[in-house]
Design a protein around this motif. Structure first.
Motif, PDB file in Angstrom:
ATOM      1  N   PRO A 150      13.829   4.073  -1.507  1.00 52.85           N
ATOM      2  CA  PRO A 150      12.897   5.047  -0.914  1.00 52.85           C
ATOM      3  C   PRO A 150      12.092   4.387   0.195  1.00 52.85           C
ATOM      4  O   PRO A 150      11.987   3.156   0.229  1.00 52.85           O
ATOM      5  N   PRO A 151      11.521   5.192   1.104  1.00 50.85           N
ATOM      6  CA  PRO A 151      10.637   4.631   2.134  1.00 50.85           C
ATOM      7  C   PRO A 151       9.501   3.881   1.439  1.00 50.85           C
ATOM      8  O   PRO A 151       8.985   4.348   0.431  1.00 50.85           O
ATOM      9  N   PRO A 152       9.087   2.716   1.991  1.00 48.05           N
ATOM     10  CA  PRO A 152       8.053   1.907   1.322  1.00 48.05           C
ATOM     11  C   PRO A 152       6.761   2.687   1.051  1.00 48.05           C
ATOM     12  O   PRO A 152       6.176   2.541  -0.015  1.00 48.05           O
ATOM     13  N   MET A 153       6.367   3.541   1.999  1.00 48.90           N
ATOM     14  CA  MET A 153       5.116   4.268   1.801  1.00 48.90           C
ATOM     15  C   MET A 153       5.207   5.201   0.594  1.00 48.90           C
ATOM     16  O   MET A 153       4.258   5.333  -0.184  1.00 48.90           O
ATOM     17  N   LEU A 154       6.365   5.855   0.435  1.00 45.53           N
ATOM     18  CA  LEU A 154       6.539   6.769  -0.693  1.00 45.53           C
ATOM     19  C   LEU A 154       6.541   5.982  -2.004  1.00 45.53           C
ATOM     20  O   LEU A 154       5.889   6.361  -2.983  1.00 45.53           O
ATOM     21  N   ALA A 155       7.233   4.831  -1.988  1.00 46.76           N
ATOM     22  CA  ALA A 155       7.280   4.003  -3.193  1.00 46.76           C
ATOM     23  C   ALA A 155       5.880   3.525  -3.558  1.00 46.76           C
ATOM     24  O   ALA A 155       5.481   3.561  -4.726  1.00 46.76           O
ATOM     25  N   ASP A 156       5.107   3.117  -2.526  1.00 43.23           N
ATOM     26  CA  ASP A 156       3.750   2.645  -2.798  1.00 43.23           C
ATOM     27  C   ASP A 156       2.870   3.762  -3.343  1.00 43.23           C
ATOM     28  O   ASP A 156       2.086   3.563  -4.270  1.00 43.23           O
ATOM     29  N   PHE A 157       3.001   4.933  -2.727  1.00 45.19           N
ATOM     30  CA  PHE A 157       2.148   6.045  -3.159  1.00 45.19           C
ATOM     31  C   PHE A 157       2.448   6.436  -4.608  1.00 45.19           C
ATOM     32  O   PHE A 157       1.541   6.630  -5.415  1.00 45.19           O
ATOM     33  N   THR A 158       3.732   6.541  -4.961  1.00 46.43           N
ATOM     34  CA  THR A 158       4.068   7.025  -6.301  1.00 46.43           C
ATOM     35  C   THR A 158       3.739   5.995  -7.376  1.00 46.43           C
ATOM     36  O   THR A 158       3.608   6.339  -8.534  1.00 46.43           O
ATOM     37  N   THR A 159       3.601   4.715  -6.985  1.00 50.84           N
ATOM     38  CA  THR A 159       3.286   3.698  -7.995  1.00 50.84           C
ATOM     39  C   THR A 159       1.849   3.182  -7.841  1.00 50.84           C
ATOM     40  O   THR A 159       1.471   2.193  -8.434  1.00 50.84           O
ATOM     41  N   TRP A 160       1.051   3.884  -7.021  1.00 48.92           N
ATOM     42  CA  TRP A 160      -0.311   3.468  -6.714  1.00 48.92           C
ATOM     43  C   TRP A 160      -1.222   3.716  -7.921  1.00 48.92           C
ATOM     44  O   TRP A 160      -1.301   4.845  -8.423  1.00 48.92           O
ATOM     45  N   ILE A 161      -1.894   2.650  -8.376  1.00 43.63           N
ATOM     46  CA  ILE A 161      -2.782   2.792  -9.525  1.00 43.63           C
ATOM     47  C   ILE A 161      -4.171   2.295  -9.159  1.00 43.63           C
ATOM     48  O   ILE A 161      -4.331   1.168  -8.653  1.00 43.63           O
ATOM     49  N   VAL A 162      -5.196   3.125  -9.331  1.00 45.33           N
ATOM     50  CA  VAL A 162      -6.571   2.728  -9.053  1.00 45.33           C
ATOM     51  C   VAL A 162      -7.343   2.709 -10.367  1.00 45.33           C
ATOM     52  O   VAL A 162      -7.409   3.729 -11.061  1.00 45.33           O
ATOM     53  N   ALA A 163      -7.876   1.566 -10.720  1.00 53.08           N
ATOM     54  CA  ALA A 163      -8.687   1.423 -11.936  1.00 53.08           C
ATOM     55  C   ALA A 163      -7.960   1.989 -13.162  1.00 53.08           C
ATOM     56  O   ALA A 163      -8.530   2.708 -13.973  1.00 53.08           O
ATOM     57  N   GLY A 164      -6.677   1.676 -13.245  1.00 57.84           N
ATOM     58  CA  GLY A 164      -5.920   2.080 -14.426  1.00 57.84           C
ATOM     59  C   GLY A 164      -5.467   3.526 -14.418  1.00 57.84           C
ATOM     60  O   GLY A 164      -4.845   3.992 -15.369  1.00 57.84           O
ATOM     61  N   ILE A 165      -5.791   4.237 -13.334  1.00 58.34           N
ATOM     62  CA  ILE A 165      -5.368   5.646 -13.288  1.00 58.34           C
ATOM     63  C   ILE A 165      -4.397   5.852 -12.137  1.00 58.34           C
ATOM     64  O   ILE A 165      -4.739   5.608 -10.973  1.00 58.34           O
ATOM     65  N   PRO A 166      -3.167   6.276 -12.431  1.00 56.19           N
ATOM     66  CA  PRO A 166      -2.190   6.505 -11.370  1.00 56.19           C
ATOM     67  C   PRO A 166      -2.660   7.633 -10.454  1.00 56.19           C
ATOM     68  O   PRO A 166      -3.081   8.699 -10.944  1.00 56.19           O
ATOM     69  N   VAL A 167      -2.623   7.386  -9.144  1.00 57.24           N
ATOM     70  CA  VAL A 167      -3.065   8.398  -8.188  1.00 57.24           C
ATOM     71  C   VAL A 167      -2.188   9.642  -8.283  1.00 57.24           C
ATOM     72  O   VAL A 167      -2.659  10.774  -8.181  1.00 57.24           O
ATOM     73  N   LEU A 168      -0.887   9.406  -8.525  1.00 54.19           N
ATOM     74  CA  LEU A 168       0.038  10.536  -8.624  1.00 54.19           C
ATOM     75  C   LEU A 168      -0.371  11.455  -9.783  1.00 54.19           C
ATOM     76  O   LEU A 168      -0.269  12.686  -9.682  1.00 54.19           O
ATOM     77  N   ALA A 169      -0.846  10.848 -10.868  1.00 53.58           N
ATOM     78  CA  ALA A 169      -1.270  11.653 -12.015  1.00 53.58           C
ATOM     79  C   ALA A 169      -2.458  12.536 -11.639  1.00 53.58           C
ATOM     80  O   ALA A 169      -2.524  13.711 -12.019  1.00 53.58           O
TER      81      ALA A 169
END
Lengths: 317, 313
Positions: A150-169
């Motif tokens: 996948p494009p790196p930005m999409l991969a980063d976004f879907t696996t992005w976690i802030v303070a234990g909470i996935p942004v995608l969630a």
């Protein structure tokens, strides 16, 4: 007093899913003596996100009434994932077109499904099953087994976690809230519910039955397409079997979440509880070190147990 | 009068026609299939699927759906390839236990008013898990008597054909011609009036689920008799095949409108469709898709027929 009683009853169906998820999480961290409790929750949120996205679509379809179910979700996920990954070809600039194409795949499958259901009068279970065979063949033929990153930005976004909470969630929670408003506050959503409660009455009342059903199957396809897109980003590319676990998961999450299988009564908050419950259940059984056989047997028995506890009262109407 | 006759039997005519056309197409492409051995190769896997389809049909008759039949058939096959050979008593007890669990599920679904889709979905995990516990890796060996039955060289036509015809006729007599069969179908058609007439809905559901369990046992044993060894995942696709077979054979999901003969023919059609596609030398990528197309075409023909039916009556 009457209203509060009704409210309490209405609050029940989804409560069980959350209670079950909580109990299972506690049982897991009790075993590890508190270690990894937060990580387990983060992982559960990540994976529940994907179940919830497809389950929203499935829930709308199931709410249409008895016999309505979409079995083409896994094939649609695979097709949308494969096509969008190939179109994007790992380039960040193509992220948006890729998303549109994934959604387009889903919409296309939804339109096809409803054509089979409406024009050929094939029962939805068989119609979506047959179309899923064709869609899966298309995906196999199209992707030819090549795995494109996948494009790196999409991969980063879907696996992005802030303070234990996935942004995608978080995004998916917002999406759930929006779909909840659509279900309860828009004419379309009310029509879906009305159809599920009494299709004949809805038709006689002059509600746009065909248009609503059509829109719902298309919506379900689009959510499956979206899931295929995000899941490919999350797991580093599309795979031919990536959708297969979502056939059972989408139905189980909807029903454990407190939506009536007979249609007419939907429950969006319950989807998260149910999706977390299913993931935590697998994690717990893995943590306890059970073999595959025992794990499967317990998974099945717990699903039936939750349904028996949650289901009996709700349908006593 | 002929019109009334056509209208009454038209449901069964379409599946028969579909099977005949497929069979002729296979014979046209591969004339060597037109022999005892050829027919046997084409159809021998049809018998377990036919049993599973009939099992599914019992459940559909009372307006429920069994999503665990494939896993259950796999479980039976695993028991058949291990315990039934090594310790027949334990094997028979395990299979009888399976039938009882099915009957109990019917009771649970009825008493607690649960959605059968979800309960059987949960059960599919249970059966798969049990199958893995019985037989962790594919293998085992079918009992010799089972092997002997399934490879029995019957005169004129292969054993599968005789067995399928017998299966269709026996279930047809039991469900379509007997008094209690009418009651059982009535449970799917109008449960309330059946209950008011003094019949127990609970018993009816337990009988139908129990029968599904029993025919699931037959399916698993037939399968392991043919393949000689077991595997927990051997029959997972039977779940969807059996549902498709029932519908293809003229059954409907609600209302107790089913056809045992049609269901057996539907199962054979689906088996033959797979052989037909491999004879076509179709791109393997599109084989699954072509199966979907065949399903759609046959069902599309049914609307035409339903219209004729509506006009004739």
């Amino acid at each position: 007093m009457n209203a509060s009683l009704l409210q309490r009853l209405a609050a029940k169906p989804w409560l069980w899913a959350y209670l079950g998820a909580l109990a299972i999480w506690l049982a897991t961290i009790a075993f590890t003596e508190g270690r990894g409790g937060g990580d387990v929750l983060t992982a559960a949120l990540s994976f529940a996100t994907f179940s919830v996205i497809v389950a929203i679509g499935q829930m709308y379809v199931i709410t249409l009434g008895p016999g309505n179910v979409d079995l083409s979700i896994p094939a649609t996920i695979t097709l949308a994932g494969a096509v969008s990954m190939k179109i994007m070809d790992g380039q960040d600039a193509m992220i948006l077109p890729g998303l549109l194409i994934a959604l387009g795949c889903g919409v296309g499958v939804g339109v096809g499904n409803y054509a089979l259901i409406r024009l050929l009068r094939i029962p939805p279970i068989i119609a979506t099953l047959s179309s899923s065979f064709i869609v899966l063949s298309a995906a196999i033929s199209y992707s030819r087994g090549i795995r494109i990153k996948p494009p790196p930005m999409l991969a980063d976004f879907t696996t992005w976690i802030v303070a234990g909470i996935p942004v995608l969630a978080v995004a998916a929670v917002v999406l759930t809230a929006i779909m909840s408003v659509v279900l309860h506050r828009t004419i379309y959503g009310r029509t879906v519910t009305a159809l599920g409660q009494n299709a004949r009455a809805a038709r006689l009342a002059g509600l746009p039955v065909d248009r609503t059903r059509f829109a719902t199957y298309v919506l379900c396809g689009a959510f499956a397409g979206l899931n295929g897109y995000l899941l490919s980003g999350f797991s580093g590319g599309a795979a031919l079997n990536m959708g297969s676990e979502y056939l059972l998961a989408s139905i189980a999450v909807v029903v454990i979440g407190g939506t009536s299988v007979a249609g007419g009564f939907a429950n969006l908050p319950g989807l998260w509880g149910a999706a977390m419950l299913l993931f935590l259940l697998v994690t717990m059984l893995n943590t306890y070190g059970f073999g595959a056989g025992v794990r499967l047997v317990l998974t099945g028995l717990i699903i039936i147990g939750v349904i028996t506890l949650a289901g009996g009262k709700r349908q006593a109407r | 009068m002929t019109q009334a006759f056509v209208a009454r039997h038209i449901r069964i005519m379409l599946p028969t026609l579909a099977l005949t056309v497929l069979l002729l197409a296979v014979f046209y492409m591969q004339p060597r299939a037109m022999s005892y051995l050829g027919l046997n190769l084409l159809l021998n896997l049809a018998l377990p699927i036919a049993f599973a389809t009939i099992a599914q049909m019992f459940v559909i008759t009372v307006n429920e759906l069994d999503l665990s039949i494939g896993a259950y058939v796999g479980f039976v096959a695993c028991v058949g390839a291990t315990w039934l050979r090594d310790d027949p008593l334990l094997g028979v007890a395990a299979l009888a236990g399976g039938v009882l669990v099915y009957a109990a599920l019917g009771a649970l679904i009825h008493l607690r008013n649960l959605p059968s889709i979800v309960v059987t979905l949960g059960m599919s995990f249970v059966w798969l898990g049990l199958a893995i516990l019985v037989l962790p890796t594919p293998g085992g060996k079918a009992p010799d008597w089972l092997r002997a039955v399934m490879t029995w060289k019957t005169p004129l036509l292969p054993f599968t054909i005789y067995a399928s015809v017998a299966l269709a006729v026996i279930v047809h007599l039991g469900l379509m011609r007997s008094a209690y069969g009418a009651v059982l179908r009535g449970v799917g058609g109008n449960p309330r009036s059946v209950e008011r007439a003094g019949w127990s809905l609970l018993t009816a559901k337990m009988v139908m689920f129990g029968l599904a369990g029993l025919f699931g046992v037959f399916a698993g044993l037939a399968l392991v008799g043919l393949t000689t060894s077991g595997d927990a995942n051997i029959a997972l696709r039977y779940t969807l095949l059996s549902i498709a077979g029932v519908i293809l054979g003229g059954g409907e999901f609600t209302g107790g409108r089913i056809s045992p003969i049609g269901a057996v023919i539907g199962a054979m059609t689906l088996t033959l469709a797979a052989s037909f596609l491999s004879f076509l030398r179709l791109d393997p990528d599109w084989q699954i898709g072509a199966q979907g197309v065949i399903l759609i075409v046959v069902l599309a023909l049914r609307i035409l027929i339903n219209r004729t039916e509506a006009r004739a009556s």
